[in-house]
Design an enzyme around this catalytic site. Structure first.
Site, short mmCIF file in Angstrom:
data_model
loop_
_atom_site.label_atom_id
_atom_site.label_comp_id
_atom_site.label_asym_id
_atom_site.label_seq_id
_atom_site.Cartn_x
_atom_site.Cartn_y
_atom_site.Cartn_z
N ASP A 38 0.86 -1.16 0.00
CA ASP A 38 0.00 0.00 0.00
C ASP A 38 0.92 1.24 0.00
OD1 ASP A 38 -2.28 1.66 0.66
OD2 ASP A 38 -1.44 1.74 2.68
N ASP A 40 -0.26 5.08 1.04
CA ASP A 40 -0.53 6.06 2.08
C ASP A 40 -0.54 5.43 3.46
OD1 ASP A 40 -1.14 8.60 0.57
OD2 ASP A 40 -2.58 7.26 -0.37
N SER A 153 -2.56 1.28 -4.59
CA SER A 153 -2.99 2.39 -3.73
C SER A 153 -4.35 2.95 -4.12
CB SER A 153 -1.95 3.51 -3.79
OG SER A 153 -2.47 4.68 -3.22
N ALA A 154 -5.13 3.24 -3.11
CA ALA A 154 -6.42 3.91 -3.30
C ALA A 154 -6.22 5.44 -3.28
CB ALA A 154 -7.39 3.49 -2.22
N ASP A 227 -1.68 -0.82 5.84
CA ASP A 227 -2.06 -0.21 7.12
C ASP A 227 -3.55 -0.33 7.39
OD1 ASP A 227 -2.63 1.98 5.12
OD2 ASP A 227 -3.36 2.92 6.96
O1 C5P Z 1 -2.61 4.44 -0.56
P1 C5P Z 1 -3.84 4.09 0.20
O2 C5P Z 1 -4.60 2.97 -0.42
O3 C5P Z 1 -3.60 3.91 1.64
O4 C5P Z 1 -4.76 5.43 0.04
C1 C5P Z 1 -5.98 5.58 0.60
C2 C5P Z 1 -6.00 6.45 1.84
O5 C5P Z 1 -6.30 7.80 1.50
C3 C5P Z 1 -7.14 5.99 2.73
O6 C5P Z 1 -6.66 5.26 3.81
C4 C5P Z 1 -7.88 7.26 3.16
O7 C5P Z 1 -7.86 7.48 4.55
C5 C5P Z 1 -7.19 8.38 2.44
N1 C5P Z 1 -8.13 9.26 1.70
C6 C5P Z 1 -8.01 10.62 1.83
N2 C5P Z 1 -8.86 11.45 1.12
C7 C5P Z 1 -9.80 10.94 0.31
C8 C5P Z 1 -9.92 9.55 0.15
C9 C5P Z 1 -9.05 8.74 0.88
O8 C5P Z 1 -7.14 11.09 2.57
N3 C5P Z 1 -10.59 11.76 -0.36
MG MG Z 2 -2.95 3.11 3.42
#
Ligand code: C5P
Ligand code: MG
Length: 286
Positions: A38, A40, A153-154, A227
């Site tokens: 992952d 973030d 990654s999301a 995480d």
């Molecule tokens: O890289 P990763 O998969 O961890 O990215 C997703 C993270 O981004 C999520 O854990 C979420 O808390 C955060 N997020 C954010 N703002 C958004 C959507 C998701 O900070 N609009």
């Molecule tokens: Mg993450």
């Protein structure tokens, strides 16, 4: 074997299992190994000096290119949806539609801001993003030994790639699957490319039969870093996985989530802002 496993931040439900998997990874060598991670709050830091560090979305949300009103709306979304994302008392099925809602609303707000492709590098440079301590050793070890690193990654792909580029760790062995921006001929953000990746759909269905999926399925020994409980399905595409070691960073709401994390991840790192343990394991295995 791996002295870093003695660190106070390390928790393992079954240390014998961890030892067995690490020994197997070492014995089977580098050809079958890949790291799936992952981004973030796994490769990037969760906090520094008592302050939260930004996610790749937050890097954009907090930047000067966003209007004050847009920034406030994005912050309101974060305050509403983030507690849902990490709530240990709700199921993933319950959370999924709410995560789609969060990502969709946030992306719609970002689209209203006329973000320029040419601004991304400066937005990242001016941000407070930080990678975990030991990140250079992590990327360099994998690069040196030709181990594929698959970042799933999301977050926002263009932003996280820029973070890695500025840290000089975006080596050729790194593949990123994430939410990428689509810019028009003038270089203005016009949409996010499909499919939408959120915290709880990081699995082989969202990857489809892509080149990335092919790459992912070919190496059957895996070190998986995440995480979130949603990160555990990142290796689903490897149907004949042999030896899998999962490492979970437990950053937030530690007391409430400890039990679930210890049940789900082989190694849990509680409030550990470093990649020391992962680097120690890789050093032993490679
Ligand atoms: O890289 P990763 O998969 O961890 O990215 C997703 C993270 O981004 C999520 O854990 C979420 O808390 C955060 N997020 C954010 N703002 C958004 C959507 C998701 O900070 N609009
Ligand atoms: Mg993450």
């Amino acid at each position: 074997m791996v002295p870093e496993l003695e660190k106070a931040t390390v928790h393992m439900k079954n240390p014998e299992h961890v030892k067995r998997v690490i020994s197997a990874l070492r014995k089977e060598g580098t050809d079958k190994l890949q790291v799936i991670s992952d981004f973030d709050m796994t490769l990037s830091r969760f906090g520094f000096n008592g302050r939260r560090c930004p996610t790749s979305h937050n890097i954009l949300d907090n930047s000067r290119v966003i209007s004050e009103e847009g920034r406030k709306k994005l912050k309101d979304l974060l305050h509403y949806y983030y507690p849902i994302e990490i709530d240990p008392n709700r199921t993933m099925e319950e959370k999924c539609p709410l995560m789609v809602e969060w990502w969709t609303k946030a992306h719609d707000l970002l689209l209203q801001q006329k973000i320029l492709k040419s601004d991304i590098a400066k937005i990242v440079r001016d941000s407070e993003v930080m990678l975990r301590d030991g990140v250079n050793a992590f990327f360099d070890q994998l690069h040196q030994h030709d181990i594929p690193l698959f970042i799933f990654s999301a977050g926002v792909g263009d932003v996280l790639e820029e973070v890695l580029r500025q840290a000089e760790v975006l080596h050729p062995n790194v593949t990123v699957v994430s939410n990428y921006m689509d810019f028009d001929d003038q270089g203005v953000l016009r949409q996010f490319k499909a499919p939408l990746i959120h915290t709880y759909n990081k699995n082989n269905r969202v990857l489809g039969k892509t080149e990335q999926f092919q790459q992912l399925s070919s190496r059957t020994n895996i070190v998986l870093l995440g995480d979130s409980m949603g990160d555990l399905s990142m290796a689903d595409g490897v149907t004949d996985a042999e030896n899998v070691l999962t490492v979970g960073f437990l950053n937030d709401k530690v007391d409430e989530r400890r039990g679930k994390y210890r049940d789900a991840y082989d190694i849990v790192l509680e409030k550990d802002e470093t990649l020391d343990v992962v680097n120690g394991i890789l050093c032993y295995v490679l």
